[in-house]
Design an enzyme around this catalytic site. Structure first.
Site, PDB file in Angstrom:
ATOM      1  N   ARG A 174       0.873  -1.007   0.002  1.00  0.00           N
ATOM      2  CA  ARG A 174       0.092  -0.017  -0.076  1.00  0.00           C
ATOM      3  C   ARG A 174       0.786   1.302   0.092  1.00  0.00           C
ATOM      4  NH1 ARG A 174      -1.740   2.711   4.841  1.00  0.00           N
ATOM      5  NH2 ARG A 174      -3.267   4.246   4.521  1.00  0.00           N
ATOM      6  N   ARG A 224      -7.959  18.447   9.498  1.00  0.00           N
ATOM      7  CA  ARG A 224      -6.717  18.514  10.339  1.00  0.00           C
ATOM      8  C   ARG A 224      -6.818  19.685  11.081  1.00  0.00           C
ATOM      9  NH1 ARG A 224      -3.417  14.319   9.825  1.00  0.00           N
ATOM     10  NH2 ARG A 224      -3.374  13.143   7.788  1.00  0.00           N
ATOM     11  N   THR A 260      -6.026  -1.187  10.036  1.00  0.00           N
ATOM     12  CA  THR A 260      -5.451  -0.254  11.196  1.00  0.00           C
ATOM     13  C   THR A 260      -5.427  -0.992  12.533  1.00  0.00           C
ATOM     14  OG1 THR A 260      -7.319   1.346  10.014  1.00  0.00           O
ATOM     15  CG2 THR A 260      -6.098   1.937  11.798  1.00  0.00           C
ATOM     16  N   LYS A 306     -13.201   2.830   1.061  1.00  0.00           N
ATOM     17  CA  LYS A 306     -12.623   2.524   2.316  1.00  0.00           C
ATOM     18  C   LYS A 306     -13.763   3.041   3.370  1.00  0.00           C
ATOM     19  CE  LYS A 306      -8.568   4.231   3.585  1.00  0.00           C
ATOM     20  NZ  LYS A 306      -7.640   5.183   4.009  1.00  0.00           N
TER      21      LYS A 306
END
Length: 497
Positions: free
Chosen positions: A54, A95, A299, A241
C-alpha cells in the site's frame, strides 16, 4: 509439457519460494514508508509474506512513490511473486493547524474557538481547522473528535463571523496537524480534493493495480471515481474505504459499485461508538463475501510491534478473528511504514494466519455461500459455487479457473474453497490485482484454442511449478466457445495421468 505451456513456465522460478509464499490464503497488505522503502527491504517483506504493498498518498512525494513502484516492479519481474500495488488516496482529511509551542493543554470545560477562515497559529484564543465549510455544516450540540478521539469537544455556538465555539468534554494535549472527525455532522466536502486528483493522475500514469478512495459516504462517490478510471482508459480497480457512519447506511450499494472494500477502523473507530465497531466489521466482511468482493481489515492490527518484537495478546486475537470472519486480507500500517521491525511483524502476522487456517478455519455459512438467483450473472455464479462444492466433495487437489475481467477469480475466491485455487488470465494487470483475493494464485496465459487444449496447458503449467502431480484430481472451470469470451459456463473434472 506442450510448447505452449512451456512458453508460460519461467525456468528461473523457485518452486519452493512460490509454494511457501502462497501458503497463507488470507493475504497480507503492508504499507510502505521510510522503514521499508528500499529494494532489499521490500523484497524482505515479500519473502516474509506480503502480497500487496500500500502506498499512502497522505505522506511522501511522488518522486519517492515512483522509486518504490520501480522496486516492486523489479521484484515482480525477477522473483517468483506477483505483488499488487494499492494507491491509497488521502481524501478530505480534516486537520488541526499549527499550534503555538507545538502543544496546547486543554481541559474539560474550556471554551475554544475553531476557525476555517484564516490559518492562525493555534492558541486558546483561536485554532485553525482545515475545513472551509465547518461553520455551515456543524450544528450546536454536535461532537467534534480530535487526534483519533483522544480529545472531544461539543459545539456550543456558531458566530456571525463564521467561527465555531466549542466546549471541551475530554481534554489533553492538542498537537498540530492532528486529524479531526465530525461523527454527528453531514459533511458537504467532495469525495476527492485537488490533491487527490493530482495523486490519482500519478496513480494512473504509473499503472497501479488498485486505487482506494478514502472517506466514502455513498455509492455515488465510487461511481464518480470509476468514471475517471474509464475516461483514463485504465484497468485499475477501485476500492472503497469504509470509515464513516454514512457509508454504513449505504453499505450495500457501495459494495455493489466497488471492486473491493477496506474496513478502515482508524476513523471508523472514532466516528462510531466503540462498541459498534466489531459488529460493523463483521457485517462489512459478510456482505463483501456475499457479493464476491475482496475485503481488507485494516488499522492497528499489530500496532505494539512498531516498537516491540512481540505483539499484544489482544492483537494476536484481532488478526485471528479477522481470518475467522473470512477477510480476504489483513493490513499493516505504521507497523511496516515506520516501525522498527517491518519484516518481523509480517512474519508474525503470517504465523498467526497460517495457524488459524490450519487448525480452525471453517468458512461454511450457507447463507453466504449460495449463488444468488437474482444476480445477473447467476448461471456463471452457480458454476463457480458448484465447482467449489464438487472440489470439496471429491477432495480435489486443485481448483482452476479462467477469467478475463477478474469476476470468476473473485467469485471462486468468495466461496472460500478448501482446494488450492489457481486462476489463469490473459490480462496481465489481473495477475497482480488478484493477489488481493483470498486463496488465489494467478497466472498469465493468453492462448485461445480449444478448451481441452487450454485445460491441458493449465495442468501442465501447474505440474511443472510443483503445485499438482500425477494422480491428482483437478476441477476446472472455463467457457466455450473460447473465442467468444463468454461468462463461465463449463465445469470439468480431470484425473492427472
Amino acid at each position: 509439457m506442450s510448447k505452449k505451456a512451456e512458453k508460460y513456465f519461467h525456468k528461473q522460478m523457485d518452486k519452493d519460494a512460490g509454494l511457501a509464499h502462497t501458503f497463507h490464503r488470507t493475504k497480507i497488505v503492508a504499507t510502505v514508508g521510510p522503514a521499508c522503502d528500499t529494494y532489499d527491504k521490500l523484497l524482505e517483506l515479500v519473502k516474509a509474506g506480503v502480497n500487496v504493498f500500500r502506498l499512502n498518498f497522505s505522506h511522501g512525494t511522488h518522486e519517492n512513490k515512483a522509486e518504490i513502484i520501480s522496486h516492486i516492479r523489479k521484484i515482480n519481474k525477477t522473483e517468483p511473486y506477483n505483488i499488487s500495488i494499492l494507491g491509497d488516496l488521502q481524501g478530505p482529511k480534516l486537520r488541526v493547524g499549527e499550534i503555538e509551542n507545538g502543544s496546547l493543554k486543554i481541559e474539560p470545560g474550556d471554551i475554544l474557538t475553531f476557525t476555517s477562515k484564516e490559518k492562525v497559529v493555534g492558541t486558546k484564543e483561536k485554532i485553525y481547522i482545515s475545513y472551509p465549510n465547518l461553520h455551515n455544516d456543524v450544528k450546536v450540540g454536535e461532537k467534534i473528535m480530535i487526534d483519533d478521539g483522544k480529545l472531544e469537544v461539543v459545539v456550543v455556538d456558531i458566530t456571525a463571523g463564521g467561527d465555531v465555539k466549542v466546549q471541551v468534554t475530554y481534554g489533553g494535549n492538542l498537537l498540530p496537524k492532528k486529524g479531526v472527525n465530525l461523527p454527528d455532522t453531514a459533511i458537504s466536502l467532495p469525495a476527492m480534493t485537488p490533491k487527490d486528483f493530482e495523486d490519482f493522475a500519478f496513480i494512473i500514469k504509473h499503472e497501479l493495480d488498485w486505487v482506494a478512495l478514502s472517506f466514502v459516504r455513498r455509492a455515488e462517490d465510487i461511481v464518480d471515481l470509476k468514471k475517471l478510471v474509464k475516461e483514463a482508459n485504465s484497468s485499475i480497480k477501485v476500492m472503497a474505504k469504509i470509515e464513516m457512519p454514512s457509508a454504513l447506511v449505504d453499505l450495500r450499494n457501495i459494495i455493489v459499485e466497488s471492486d473491493a472494500v477496506m474496513v478502515a477502523r482508524g476513523d471508523l473507530g472514532v466516528e462510531l461508538p466503540v462498541e459498534k465497531v466489531p459488529m460493523a466489521q463483521r457485517d462489512i466482511i459478510r456482505k463483501c463475501i456475499h457479493r464476491g468482493k475482496p475485503v481488507i481489515v485494516a488499522t492497528q492490527m499489530m500496532e505494539s510491534m512498531i516498537d516491540r518484537v512481540k505483539p499484544n495478546r489482544s492483537e494476536i486475537t484481532d488478526v485471528a478473528n479477522a481470518v475467522l470472519e473470512g477477510a480476504d486480507a489483513v493490513m499493516l500500517s505504521g507497523e511496516t511504514a515506520t516501525g522498527n521491525h517491518p519484516a518481523l511483524v509480517v512474519q508474525t502476522m503470517r504465523k498467526i494466519i497460517v495457524e488459524v487456517e490450519h487448525t480452525e478455519y471453517r468458512y461454511d455459512r450457507e447463507e453466504d455461500l449460495k449463488a444468488l438467483a437474482h444476480s445477473p450473472s447467476f448461471l456463471s455464479d452457480a458454476i463457480c459455487y458448484n465447482a467449489c462444492k464438487i472440489a470439496s466433495d471429491i477432495a480435489a487437489n486443485a481448483l482452476v479457473g479462467m477469467t478475463e475481467s477478474g469476476y470468476t477469480g473473485f467469485m471462486l475466491s468468495s466461496y472460500r474453497p478448501k482446494s488450492p485455487l489457481y486462476i489463469f488470465t490473459k490480462k496481465r494487470s489481473l495477475v497482480n490485482q488478484l493477489s488481493l483475493s483470498w486463496g488465489v494464485r494467478a497466472f498469465y496465459y493468453d492462448e485461445e484454442e480449444s478448451l481441452d487444449d487450454i485445460i491441458f496447458d493449465q495442468i501442465e503449467i501447474l505440474k511443472e511449478r510443483g503445485f499438482v502431480k500425477a494422480g491428482d484430481t483437478i476441477v476446472n472451470t472455463g467457457s466455450t466457445p473460447v473465442h467468444l469470451h463468454l461468462p463461465t459456463n463449463v465445469l470439468k473434472i480431470t484425473k492427472i495421468d
